[in-house]
Design an enzyme around this catalytic site. Structure first.
Site, PDB file in Angstrom:
ATOM      1  N   ARG A 174      20.695 -33.276  13.047  1.00 25.73           N
ATOM      2  CA  ARG A 174      20.081 -34.103  14.090  1.00 25.73           C
ATOM      3  C   ARG A 174      19.894 -35.529  13.581  1.00 25.73           C
ATOM      4  O   ARG A 174      19.496 -35.746  12.438  1.00 25.73           O
ATOM      5  CB  ARG A 174      18.733 -33.509  14.511  1.00 25.73           C
ATOM      6  CG  ARG A 174      18.031 -34.310  15.591  1.00 25.73           C
ATOM      7  CD  ARG A 174      17.012 -33.475  16.339  1.00 25.73           C
ATOM      8  NE  ARG A 174      15.870 -33.105  15.529  1.00 25.73           N
ATOM      9  CZ  ARG A 174      14.922 -32.260  15.937  1.00 25.73           C
ATOM     10  NH1 ARG A 174      15.010 -31.680  17.122  1.00 25.73           N
ATOM     11  NH2 ARG A 174      13.902 -31.958  15.160  1.00 25.73           N
ATOM     12  N   ASP A 250       3.715 -31.732  19.304  1.00 26.17           N
ATOM     13  CA  ASP A 250       4.651 -31.862  18.184  1.00 26.17           C
ATOM     14  C   ASP A 250       6.069 -32.138  18.665  1.00 26.17           C
ATOM     15  O   ASP A 250       6.962 -32.402  17.856  1.00 26.17           O
ATOM     16  CB  ASP A 250       4.620 -30.602  17.298  1.00 26.17           C
ATOM     17  CG  ASP A 250       4.832 -29.322  18.091  1.00 26.17           C
ATOM     18  OD1 ASP A 250       3.986 -29.023  18.942  1.00 26.17           O
ATOM     19  OD2 ASP A 250       5.841 -28.631  17.873  1.00 26.17           O
ATOM     20  N   ASN A 251       6.282 -32.084  19.989  1.00 29.60           N
ATOM     21  CA  ASN A 251       7.601 -32.385  20.556  1.00 29.60           C
ATOM     22  C   ASN A 251       7.606 -33.724  21.283  1.00 29.60           C
ATOM     23  O   ASN A 251       8.469 -33.962  22.129  1.00 29.60           O
ATOM     24  CB  ASN A 251       8.031 -31.281  21.531  1.00 29.60           C
ATOM     25  CG  ASN A 251       8.323 -29.970  20.820  1.00 29.60           C
ATOM     26  OD1 ASN A 251       8.510 -29.956  19.608  1.00 29.60           O
ATOM     27  ND2 ASN A 251       8.336 -28.873  21.558  1.00 29.60           N
TER      28      ASN A 251
END
Length: 482
Positions: A174, A250-251
């Site tokens: 990523r 957390d996203n």
């Protein structure tokens, strides 16, 4: 490895141990490159042309790391479906920060690369299909001109992971402008170390908001800009009918990029209550809830930095609360402008909001496809549903409004074309492509990716990719893939 032109400058690794754990990816048995993003590599000024597939497989599995890397797992916390938990990279390892030739900084991270101290009960691994889903959807979101993390490669590990069944293991590479999350601030705030909190604010500003470097009110100004950026992001999601599916704190990336493609999906027929995620039992992250959840997450971010906003806690809370409360006004302004752009409307008219709401109400009532309705207004998509009398009457009002403010049909068409995709990742086509890829055939995935690279073009012979899923009694569900 230097022939690839990696230029790592690993600033995050220099932060205190509270922020990370130094750890290497766990080697895998028999890596095999499945898909590689040549265009992204080129954008990053990386040259893999002199490497064969075996060398690529070893690099992107973590078996053969570039020398300049300082690999680590990041610490963060998160409100997961409203419940606070201390978390961290339980199956991800950051290789470092690569600089392109314009000195733009990018995190290069492996996802599915083995256990860390944050893994809790997890195995630190990932399955092939969810990693290919992230690759596919993140690249589609990028093509839709929405800020996002991106995917450089997916490698099969040659090992199985145990989920409900035995599945092929995989590692995704990523690329992100950073992996600093609301949850990163929550983790540091929970340790009650003001020095570390100051460090994180300064680091975030230096990395993402350098215009604030000389500000005397850094924390306050940072909150203000993060609110603005997150608001723009969620408006873009609403523009294309994207449902993130798991908007835990957390996203939520502080940079304003879409991150963590788990049970994400796209809406077919317009229904604001649409939920696809199998774990979202109460619709917390439904399509229409994405704006209020963004505000809720931003309020959690504000709580973390209150001690740095002002020495007086009461005054700091008031300042932060005023900013958070203004989210609704910012969102409504951006949303109204976005919807007017989708309809090709210029200038202001007091009836604009009603015109938009009336269209959405008609779409919901008649189960009209969200994407294709706007395509129909651009004379691209024809369907029996658009011969409905209520829709015809609505179009008359829209055409009357379209003639105001020195607009022309050409100007209107141009504005609509850049705001309305003609093709999106239809959920059933995504599932078809992933099912084939899981069997070792990537033809459908590559074809889908090629079509999704040009979402605003009127491409020929792609009708099957523009049609919503056939009617079915089975509710479509997506899964986290963890």
């Amino acid at each position: 490895m230097n022939k690839v032109n990696w230029k790592f400058d690993n600033t995050y690794s220099k932060l205190s141990k509270s922020f990370r754990e130094l750890i290497k990816p766990t080697p895998v048995h028999k890596p095999e490159i499945i898909i590689f993003n040549h265009q992204l590599a080129k954008d990053l000024n990386l040259d893999f042309s002199r490497l064969n597939n075996e060398e690529l497989s070893n690099i992107f599995s973590g078996n053969d790391l570039p020398k300049e890397t300082i690999t680590l797992a990041q610490a963060y916390a998160g409100h997961q479906f409203g419940h606070f938990t201390m978390l961290g990279d339980g199956r991800a390892v950051l290789l470092g920060e690569h600089l392109d030739n314009k000195k733009n900084r990018y995190d290069i991270q492996f996802k599915g690369s083995g256990r860390t101290s944050f893994s809790r009960e997890g195995d630190g691994r990932a399955a092939l299909a969810p990693m290919l889903r992230e690759y596919l959807i993140s690249e589609a979101i990028h093509a839709l001109k929405i800020p996002t993390t991106r995917s450089l490669a997916v490698v099969k590990t040659g090992e199985k992971v145990v989920r409900e069944n035995l599945l092929d293991g995989a590692i995704l590479t990523r690329v992100a402008s950073s992996h600093i999350r609301v949850g990163t601030f929550q983790y540091i705030a929970a340790t009650q170390n003001i020095e570390n909190l100051n460090t994180l604010v300064d680091y975030t500003i230096q990395r993402h908001y350098p215009q604030l470097t000389s500000s005397k009110f850094k924390a306050y100004d940072l909150l203000n800009l993060v609110i603005e950026r997150q608001c723009s992001l969620v408006v873009d999601w609403m523009r294309v009918g994207f449902i993130h599916g798991v908007m835990n704190t957390d996203n939520m990336s502080i940079s304003g990029e879409t991150i963590d493609y788990g049970p994400c999906a796209f809406m077919d027929h317009y229904d604001p209550k649409t939920v696809f995620s199998s774990i979202d039992k109460f619709g917390r992250y439904a399509f229409s809830n994405q704006p209020p959840i963004t505000k809720w997450n931003l309020a959690r971010f504000a709580e973390c930095i209150v001690p740095l906003i002002d020495k007086s806690e009461d005054y700091a809370i008031k300042l932060a609360t005023d900013l958070i409360d203004n989210f609704q006004n910012i969102y409504e302004d951006k949303w109204l402008k976005m919807m007017k752009n989708k309809l090709g409307l210029f200038g202001e008219d007091y009836k604009d909001k009603k015109l938009i709401i009336d269209l959405l109400y008609w779409m919901e009532k008649n189960k009209a496809d969200y994407t294709n309705t706007f395509c129909n207004l651009m004379d691209i998509n024809s369907n029996e549903i658009y011969k409905n009398n209520d829709f015809i009457n609505w179009k008359k009002e829209w055409k009357k409004r379209s003639k105001l403010n020195n607009s022309t049909k050409e100007k209107q068409g141009k504005l609509m074309k850049i705001n309305n995709p003609t093709v999106i990742p239809r959920n059933h086509k995504v599932e078809e492509a992933l099912a084939e890829a899981d069997k070792g055939n990537l033809d459908k995935m590559k074809k889908l990716l090629a079509i999704l690279k040009k979402p605003y073009d009127n491409q020929n012979n792609i009708e099957e990719y523009q049609a919503p899923a056939p009617l079915s009694n089975e509710k479509y569900q997506t899964f986290c893939g963890t």
